[in-house]
Write a protein that holds these residues in place. Structure first.
Motif, PDB file in Angstrom:
ATOM      1  N   ARG A 113      -5.700  -1.806  -3.179  1.00 53.12           N
ATOM      2  CA  ARG A 113      -4.515  -1.064  -3.643  1.00 53.12           C
ATOM      3  C   ARG A 113      -3.339  -2.016  -3.833  1.00 53.12           C
ATOM      4  N   MET A 164      -3.580  -2.667   1.373  1.00 49.01           N
ATOM      5  CA  MET A 164      -2.303  -2.163   0.854  1.00 49.01           C
ATOM      6  C   MET A 164      -1.384  -3.352   0.544  1.00 49.01           C
ATOM      7  N   SER A 170       2.012   1.844   6.388  1.00 50.88           N
ATOM      8  CA  SER A 170       1.868   3.040   5.519  1.00 50.88           C
ATOM      9  C   SER A 170       2.734   4.209   5.968  1.00 50.88           C
ATOM     10  N   THR A 171       2.925   5.122   5.023  1.00 49.73           N
ATOM     11  CA  THR A 171       3.473   6.427   5.400  1.00 49.73           C
ATOM     12  C   THR A 171       2.313   7.242   5.979  1.00 49.73           C
ATOM     13  N   LYS A 172       2.679   8.316   6.679  1.00 48.75           N
ATOM     14  CA  LYS A 172       1.636   9.148   7.283  1.00 48.75           C
ATOM     15  C   LYS A 172       0.757   9.780   6.187  1.00 48.75           C
ATOM     16  N   GLU A 174       0.023   8.540   3.262  1.00 53.82           N
ATOM     17  CA  GLU A 174      -0.906   7.513   2.753  1.00 53.82           C
ATOM     18  C   GLU A 174      -2.059   7.310   3.735  1.00 53.82           C
ATOM     19  N   SER A 175      -1.690   7.208   5.010  1.00 57.13           N
ATOM     20  CA  SER A 175      -2.688   6.969   6.044  1.00 57.13           C
ATOM     21  C   SER A 175      -3.728   8.095   6.043  1.00 57.13           C
ATOM     22  N   LEU A 177      -4.449  10.042   3.504  1.00 58.16           N
ATOM     23  CA  LEU A 177      -5.205   9.944   2.245  1.00 58.16           C
ATOM     24  C   LEU A 177      -6.351   8.927   2.380  1.00 58.16           C
ATOM     25  N   TYR A 178      -6.038   7.773   2.952  1.00 63.15           N
ATOM     26  CA  TYR A 178      -7.069   6.725   3.093  1.00 63.15           C
ATOM     27  C   TYR A 178      -8.181   7.184   4.035  1.00 63.15           C
ATOM     28  N   TRP A 181     -10.430   9.265   2.064  1.00 63.54           N
ATOM     29  CA  TRP A 181     -11.263   8.420   1.188  1.00 63.54           C
ATOM     30  C   TRP A 181     -12.428   7.789   1.948  1.00 63.54           C
ATOM     31  N   ASP A 214      -3.560   3.382  12.924  1.00 65.39           N
ATOM     32  CA  ASP A 214      -2.461   3.506  11.975  1.00 65.39           C
ATOM     33  C   ASP A 214      -1.697   4.804  12.278  1.00 65.39           C
ATOM     34  N   TRP A 216      -1.512   7.735  11.273  1.00 62.02           N
ATOM     35  CA  TRP A 216      -2.131   9.071  11.246  1.00 62.02           C
ATOM     36  C   TRP A 216      -2.376   9.578  12.654  1.00 62.02           C
TER      37      TRP A 216
END
Ligand SMILES: CSC[C@H]1O[C@H](OP(=O)(O)O)[C@H](O)[C@@H]1O
Ligand SMILES: Nc1ncnc2[nH]cnc12
Length: 295
Positions: A113, A164, A170-172, A174-175, A177-178, A181, A214, A216
């Motif tokens: 990313r 990243m 990261s923002t929460k 984003e965390s 989302l990953y 994934w 992270d 999250w």
């Protein structure tokens, strides 16, 4: 009998790893590249008789952030120094409950990313497309897994490292989302490093050393550098033991890489010989000399 290769092990030390213990005949030397300055001088030496070349990824004292690293110069310098395989040691955040701080993950995939980095040695005047479907050399992965298990380190084989841009964590959202994934860990440095290693026909593997969950994770609502550094220090000792255990194994004379990492450019260059830019070809002497000289 096909010729045997005497491996030279490249070690890229990430956050918290700015030197390698137990290296004999050690000497820091500046290596010049056509891509600019690597992160630092390279440390040449031997571990159990095996030639090793160490590079602190961010430089000694950590002056350079992930986006400003000259990844091309780092990989070119290691190739020029004679390195045949790269072991990358990296601090990462965990995206999974079962990968707690202190755990090591021998990742086998990446999601890239990043967006503010030079990602290829090739370009206008010499276009190449290498495959990075399998960006990690399984032979190195096997050796790392065997050595880690032999030392009793908490280790998981396989996993996806989300790269990243940073430098902020990261923002929460984003965390989360990953995590959706299916990623295992998150960091800021292994791309384009792994892609460039493949272009340079070097076997590459990463030991991702978890320093934190992270953001999250309910226990790690904010990732902070102090928190990361505290865990890093413990991880660094384990990483040094792992290097000491794996290098004698990887240093044994060997044939060609069964996964073909060392022949990645065999069918990658598409630019017709008469359309190639001599200035770029000259810059590619270390990285692609094997195929360019044969053309
Ligand atoms: C100090 S935490 C963030 C920093 O650590 C990792 O770097 P490296 O892979 O070189 O260990 C991460 O990617 C960030 O650059
Ligand atoms: N949570 C995290 N995010 C990105 N890079 C990291 N390096 C170590 N921990 C990290």
């Amino acid at each position: 009998m096909p010729e045997l290769i005497e491996p030279v092990i490249g070690l890229i030390g990430g956050s918290g790893l700015y030197d390698i213990d137990g290296l004999e005949e050690r000497e820091w030397r500046r290596v010049f590249t056509p891509w600019g300055e690597p992160s630092d001088e390279l440390l040449f030496g031997r571990l159990a008789g095996v030639r090793c070349v160490f590079l602190p990824r961010h430089g000694r004292g950590h002056p350079t952030p992930p986006s400003a690293l000259n990844y091309r110069a780092n990989i070119d310098a290691l190739k020029r120094a004679g390195v045949t395989e790269i072991l990358s040691l990296s601090a990462v955040g965990s995206l999974r409950e079962d990968l707690p701080p202190g755990h090591f993950v021998i990742v086998d995939q990446f999601i890239d990313r990043t967006f503010a980095r030079e990602k290829s040695f090739f370009g206008t005047g010499c276009v190449a497309h290498v495959s990075v479907a399998h960006p990690v050399c399984p032979r190195l992965g096997d050796a790392l897994e065997g050595a880690a298990r032999g030392l009793g380190l908490p280790v998981t084989r396989g996993g996806t490292y989300l790269v990243m841009e940073g430098p902020q964590f990261s923002t929460k959202a984003e965390s989360e989302l990953y995590r959706q994934w299916g990623c295992s860990v998150i960091g800021m440095t292994n791309m384009p490093e792994a892609k460039l290693a493949r272009e340079a026909e070097l076997c590459y593997a990463t030991v991702a050393m978890v320093t934190d969950f992270d953001c999250w994770h309910p226990d790690h609502d904010h990732v902070t550098v102090d928190q990361v550094v505290k865990v890093l220090l413990g991880n660094a000792d384990k990483a040094k033991a792992l290097v000491k255990a794996v290098v004698p194994e990887l240093g044994k004379p060997r044939g060609l890489c069964p996964a073909g990492c060392d022949r990645a450019l065999d069918h990658a260059i598409i630019t017709a010989p008469e359309k190639r830019d001599p200035a770029l070809l000259q810059k590619l002497d270390a990285v692609a000399g094997r195929v360019l000289r044969a053309a």
